[in-house]
Design a protein around this motif. Sequence first.
Motif: not given
Length: 212
Positions: A9, A12, A15, A101
């Motif tokens: 995470q 992420d 993103n 990312r």
Amino acid sequence: MNQSKLTSQSCDLFNIPFFQFAQMKKFCPQDIPRIKADYKAHWDRWKATILQVAAELGTPFSKPHIESWTNGWQVRAHFFAYFKYQTHADTAVILSLLLNRRRLTASLEWHEYRAARSTLPLACYQQALADFPHAEFADFQIWHGSDSEYADYPAIATAPPEAFALRSPQDFLCLGRHLERDQLEQADSATWLVETLHRLLPVYEACHNVRL
């Protein structure tokens, strides 16, 4: 939960369709509070990780530089921090930590942003990276400073000779290794970073011992 453990995470987080607040205000104003809260929470975890690494490294390192999660007009596309020895605070050679990312990266590199004020010339860094013992870094990777931070890099053990060739007088190589997004779940990121930086120290020190 371990507040200094990075997870998938953490990658992420980056993103998102827009990084500039002006774009967010235009296209997704309702998302701004959530994005800010997410960034602050993950950056706090990033900072805790870096401070844990700093505590384990100890002397002779200076206090780590930890870049903020925003510069005022946009959120970052990655989190960045670096370490230096206290005695080498005025050079552009850094032990760099980067979370984006795709992955977590720990590397030795030339900090172009500080190059103009560096008391150590780029040539010393280039020479040290030309002479490092490849066999001791078989599980590391090599790349050029101008390469994308998201690119695939060749492993030292299998890299062709041209991977080590400078492309211009201002080019420089980076030496490091990575934890990909999905590997973060199984790894203790702070321990991995400390181990990686310790392994890079002989080359870091060699940069400052080159006599041209």
